[in-house]
Design a protein around this motif. Structure first.
Motif, short mmCIF file in Angstrom:
data_model
loop_
_atom_site.label_atom_id
_atom_site.label_comp_id
_atom_site.label_asym_id
_atom_site.label_seq_id
_atom_site.Cartn_x
_atom_site.Cartn_y
_atom_site.Cartn_z
N ASN A 8 -18.87 -10.65 85.36
CA ASN A 8 -19.08 -9.33 85.95
C ASN A 8 -17.88 -8.43 85.71
O ASN A 8 -18.03 -7.24 85.47
N LYS A 11 -18.03 -7.25 82.12
CA LYS A 11 -19.08 -6.27 81.94
C LYS A 11 -18.63 -4.91 82.47
O LYS A 11 -18.81 -3.89 81.82
N LYS A 12 -17.99 -4.93 83.64
CA LYS A 12 -17.50 -3.69 84.23
C LYS A 12 -16.45 -3.07 83.31
O LYS A 12 -16.47 -1.87 83.05
N SER A 14 -16.16 -3.42 80.12
CA SER A 14 -16.83 -2.93 78.92
C SER A 14 -17.53 -1.61 79.18
O SER A 14 -17.52 -0.71 78.33
N GLU A 15 -18.12 -1.46 80.34
CA GLU A 15 -18.79 -0.19 80.68
C GLU A 15 -17.78 0.94 80.76
O GLU A 15 -18.02 2.03 80.25
N ASP A 18 -16.62 1.83 77.24
CA ASP A 18 -17.61 2.65 76.54
C ASP A 18 -17.60 4.08 77.05
O ASP A 18 -17.72 5.03 76.26
N TYR A 19 -17.45 4.26 78.36
CA TYR A 19 -17.37 5.60 78.94
C TYR A 19 -16.17 6.36 78.35
O TYR A 19 -16.29 7.52 77.93
N ASP A 55 -10.59 -1.16 84.50
CA ASP A 55 -11.20 0.15 84.70
C ASP A 55 -10.20 1.26 84.97
O ASP A 55 -10.49 2.23 85.69
#
Length: 121
Positions: A8, A11-12, A14-15, A18-19, A55
């Motif tokens: 998780n 994935k976070k 990676s998101e 990408d942003y 993040d």
């Protein structure tokens, strides 16, 4: 709250990656990324200028731009190597900069140039 699993968290990360890469930086062909230390490193024409860790977007700083980051409440990236806290020359990019495309690219260029200059020393 429950701890995030490794999957998780990745994935976070990676998101957010990408942003940053596709939305904030508009998929600029001069900007590339590579996975690094559980996050990502961003490069402009081969010069590393940013890190994405947990993040958070960090740009490379030196004596020429550190005060600009500090005056906006930014903090440096730090990590614990097991024996002490290490502070590196990458600082959080202030939100007001990420919300202004012209300012963001100006800061990208400054940080990439700092990286290029540090390699010449």
């Amino acid at each position: 709250p429950a701890l995030l699993s490794y999957n998780n968290t990745m994935k976070k990360n990676s998101e957010f990656h990408d942003y940053v890469l596709y939305d904030l930086l508009g998929n600029d062909p001069r900007i590339t990324s590579r996975k690094m230390f559980g996050g990502h490193a961003l490069y402009q024409d081969g010069a590393i200028f940013a890190l994405i860790i947990e993040d958070t977007l960090y740009f490379k700083v030196d004596d020429t731009n550190r005060e600009e980051f500090s005056s906006r409440g930014s903090k440096p990236f730090q990590y614990d190597n097991g024996t002490k806290i290490i502070t590196v020359n990458y600082w959080e990019v202030p939100e007001e900069i990420t919300e202004n495309r012209d300012a963001l690219f100006e800061w990208v260029n400054i940080s990439a140039n700092i990286s290029r200059a540090s390699k010449k020393k």
